[in-house]
Scaffold this active site. Structure first.
Site, short mmCIF file in Angstrom:
data_model
loop_
_atom_site.label_atom_id
_atom_site.label_comp_id
_atom_site.label_asym_id
_atom_site.label_seq_id
_atom_site.Cartn_x
_atom_site.Cartn_y
_atom_site.Cartn_z
N LYS A 113 40.39 43.86 11.87
CA LYS A 113 40.73 44.24 13.27
C LYS A 113 41.79 45.19 13.28
CE LYS A 113 44.22 42.06 16.39
NZ LYS A 113 45.11 42.68 15.97
N ASN A 114 42.75 45.18 12.51
CA ASN A 114 44.01 46.22 12.43
C ASN A 114 43.56 47.72 11.95
OD1 ASN A 114 45.58 44.26 13.88
ND2 ASN A 114 46.95 43.70 12.00
N CYS A 141 50.13 40.05 21.34
CA CYS A 141 50.80 38.78 20.92
C CYS A 141 52.21 38.70 21.31
CB CYS A 141 50.64 38.40 19.50
SG CYS A 141 48.79 37.93 19.33
N ARG A 192 59.66 43.30 20.39
CA ARG A 192 58.70 44.32 19.60
C ARG A 192 59.01 46.03 20.05
NH1 ARG A 192 52.83 41.79 19.03
NH2 ARG A 192 52.52 43.25 17.09
N ASP A 234 50.91 37.53 9.58
CA ASP A 234 49.66 37.33 10.20
C ASP A 234 49.24 36.00 9.59
OD1 ASP A 234 50.27 39.15 12.08
OD2 ASP A 234 48.65 40.47 11.59
N ARG A 255 40.27 37.59 20.79
CA ARG A 255 40.73 38.99 20.54
C ARG A 255 40.57 39.55 19.18
NH1 ARG A 255 46.46 39.22 21.05
NH2 ARG A 255 46.00 41.21 20.03
#
Ligand code: UD1
Length: 426
Positions: free
Chosen positions: A22-23, A117, A122, A305, A397
Site C-alpha cells: 500500500k505505502n 488514520c 501529524r 504499523d 482502505r
C-alpha cells in the site's frame, strides 16, 4: 455500511498470497504523472486508497486503464489541472504526494490538507520545509496547501524528524530540480527504496535510498516505465501474527523476507517459529508465547504499523509485555476495544502494559483506524466466540480482500450489511 462477523477458534493453515505494498503504491501512482509517456504498474494492491489515488489522477486529466486485478496503465500526457479535489484528498493521508509531483512537473500545486488514520498530531512542517528549500513558496488557506515556484533548484535538506512522507515528497519534488539535492536524516523504509527504483527506471538519477542520505541529481525529463511494486510488508506481518494467534501453520507467499526481519525477529523472540524461504515465510504457531518489550521505531526498527496487531497477540502471552509507541502520539485507541474482549492492558502516555490472559472472548467492537481494525480481526480469530467488528471501511482502505484471504486459510469470517435503521442509531 458493513461489519465483519468472526466465529473464532479455527487454526489458520495452508497459504496466503500477499498483495503489493500500500505505502509504495500510494507514492508510485502519483509519481507516474511525472512521466512524458504512459507507465504500466504491476502488483498494484486492489484497496480503497489505491482507488482514491486513481480517481485523483483521472480528475487531473490522466487516462487510467485497468488491465487486470493488479496491473494498471496510466497515461499522464493530458494532465493539465494542478488542483486535487477536496473530498478525495481528505479521504487519505498519501494524497499529499500530489504536492511533490505537481510541484515537480508544473511548478504549481493545490492540494487540500490530507486525511488518513487518526494517530494523534501529524504535522507537515518537514514537507513544507523541503518545498521551500527547493525554491517554492507555500500558503495554507481554507484548508488548501498551495505551492508555487518559478524555478526549483537542488539543495541540502536535513530532516529534523525522520519522516516517511517528507522523504518521499522531497524526492518527488527534487527529481526534476536543477542540480543536486542531498536529503539527510531520511527515512529508510522499503517503500522509499521502491519509489527511488521506480523513478530511476523512468530516467531519474537517485542514489542512497534505503540509507539516511539520499542524493538526487535533477533531470529534465522522465519517461514512462513498466514497474512491479514490492509486496506489502505490513500485510505479510499481519497474516504472520494472525497465524501465530490461532496456533496455525501457514505459508505466507509473495514476500521479501529481508523486509520482514524487524517483525520476524520479534515474533521469534516470543516463541513463534518462522522459517524463511526465497519469497515466502512459513509461520508455525505455538500453544503459548513469552512476554516481550518492544519500541516502535523508523525502519529498520519495529514498525508502528504492526504495533496494534502485535499487541493483540501479546494479550495471550505469559507475563507482562510492554509496548512503547515511538512514532505517533495516539496509537492506542484500539485498547478499549481489546479490553471488551477480555484483554488486560493499561496505557500510560506512549507506553502500554499488557498482562497476558488465558484467552479472549468474542465481543462487538469498532475499528478506530486501519491497523486497529487488523488487530481486532486477529483478536477475534483467536477466541472461541463470535466477534462483530464495525467500521471496517478502515480495514478496506489498506488490505486487499482480507476476509476472503482468511477464509481460504480456514477462518470463519464474513461481511454483513448493517441494516439502515441500526446504522442511524450508531
Ligand atoms: C507513513 C506511513 C504510515 C506509517 C508512518 C510511520 C504512508 C502513506 N504512511 O506515514 O503508514 O505509520 O509512515 O512509519 O506511507 N512528522 C513531523 N513533521 C512532518 C512529518 C512527520 O513531525 O512534517 C512526525 C509525525 O507526526 C510522526 C513522525 O514524524 O510522529 C513520523 O511520521 P511520518 O514518517 O511522516 O509518517 P507518514 O508519512 O504520515
Amino acid at each position: 455500511m458493513e461489519k465483519f462477523i468472526i466465529n473464532g477458534g479455527n487454526r489458520l493453515t495452508g497459504e496466503v498470497e500477499i498483495s503489493g505494498a500500500k505505502n509504495a503504491a500510494v507514492a508510485i501512482i502519483p509519481a507516474t504523472l511525472l512521466a512524458d509517456s504512459p507507465c504500466i504498474l504491476e502488483n498494484v494492491p486492489n484497496i480503497n486508497d489505491v482507488s482514491i489515488d486513481l480517481r485523483i489522477l483521472r480528475e487531473l486529466g490522466a487516462e487510467v486503464t485497468v488491465i487486470n486485478n493488479s496491473t494498471i496503465r496510466i497515461d499522464p500526457r493530458n494532465i493539465r489541472d494542478v488542483a486535487v479535489p477536496y473530498e478525495l484528498a481528505r479521504s487519505m493521508r498519501a494524497s499529499y504526494y500530489f504536492l511533490g509531483t505537481l510541484l515537480s512537473k508544473f511548478r504549481h500545486a493545490s492540494v487540500p490538507m490530507p486525511g488518513g488514520c487518526d494517530l494523534g498530531d501529524r504535522p507537515m512542517d518537514q514537507h513544507l520545509k523541503c518545498f521551500r528549500a527547493l525554491g517554492s513558496n507555500y500558503t495554507i488557506e481554507h484548508g488548501i496547501v498551495e505551492l508555487d515556484a518559478d524555478f526549483l533548484f537542488g539543495t541540502q535538506i536535513y530532516f529534523d524528524k525522520v519522516s516517511v512522507g517528507a522523504t518521499i515528497n522531497a524526492m518527488l519534488a527534487a527529481v526534476k530540480a536543477e542540480g543536486l539535492t542531498i536529503l539527510e536524516n531520511s527515512a529508510k523504509e522499503p517503500h522509499i527504496v521502491d519509489l527511488a527504483n521506480f523513478l530511476n527506471s523512468m530516467g531519474a538519477d537517485i542514489m542512497g535510498a534505503g540509507t539516511d542520505v539520499i542524493k538526487i541529481r535533477g533531470v529534465s525529463e522522465l519517461h514512462g516505465a513498466t514497474y512491479s511494486i514490492i509486496p506489502d510488508q505490513i500485510e505479510a506481518g499481519t497474516f504472520m501474527i494472525a497465524v501465530a494467534a490461532t496456533k496455525g501453520d501457514a505459508l505466507i507467499k509473495n514476500v521479501i523476507p529481508k523486509h520482514l526481519e524487524p517483525i520476524t525477529s520479534k515474533l521469534r523472540k516470543i516463541g513463534v517459529v518462522v522459517m524463511e524461504y526465497d519469497d515466502s515465510v512459513r509461520v508455525i504457531g505455538q500453544d503459548s508465547y513469552e512476554r516481550i518489550t518492544v519500541k516502535t521505531m523508523p525502519h529498520p526498527g519495529f514498525p508502528t504499523d504492526m504495533q496494534p496487531q502485535l499487541a493483540a497477540l501479546l494479550t495471550l502471552a505469559k507475563g507482562t509485555s510492554i509496548i512503547n509507541e515511538g512514532i505517533f502520539d495516539n496509537r492506542f485507541r484500539y485498547v478499549d476495544e481489546l479490553r471488551r474482549m477480555g484483554a488486560d492492558i493499561s496505557v500510560d502516555g506512549n507506553v502500554a502494559m499488557i498482562e497476558g490472559v488465558s484467552h479472549l472472548t468474542g465481543a462487538p467492537v469498532k475499528a478506530s483506524d486501519l491497523r486497529a481494525g487488523a488487530a481486532l480481526i486477529i483478536a477475534g480469530l483467536s477466541t472461541n466466540g463470535t466477534t462483530e467488528i464495525e467500521d471496517i471501511y478502515h480495514v478496506e482502505r489498506g488490505y486487499e480482500n482480507m476476509d476472503e484471504k482468511l477464509r481460504k486459510m480456514g477462518a470463519d469470517i464474513y461481511k454483513r450489511e448493517i441494516p439502515a435503521n441500526i446504522r442511524k442509531a450508531l
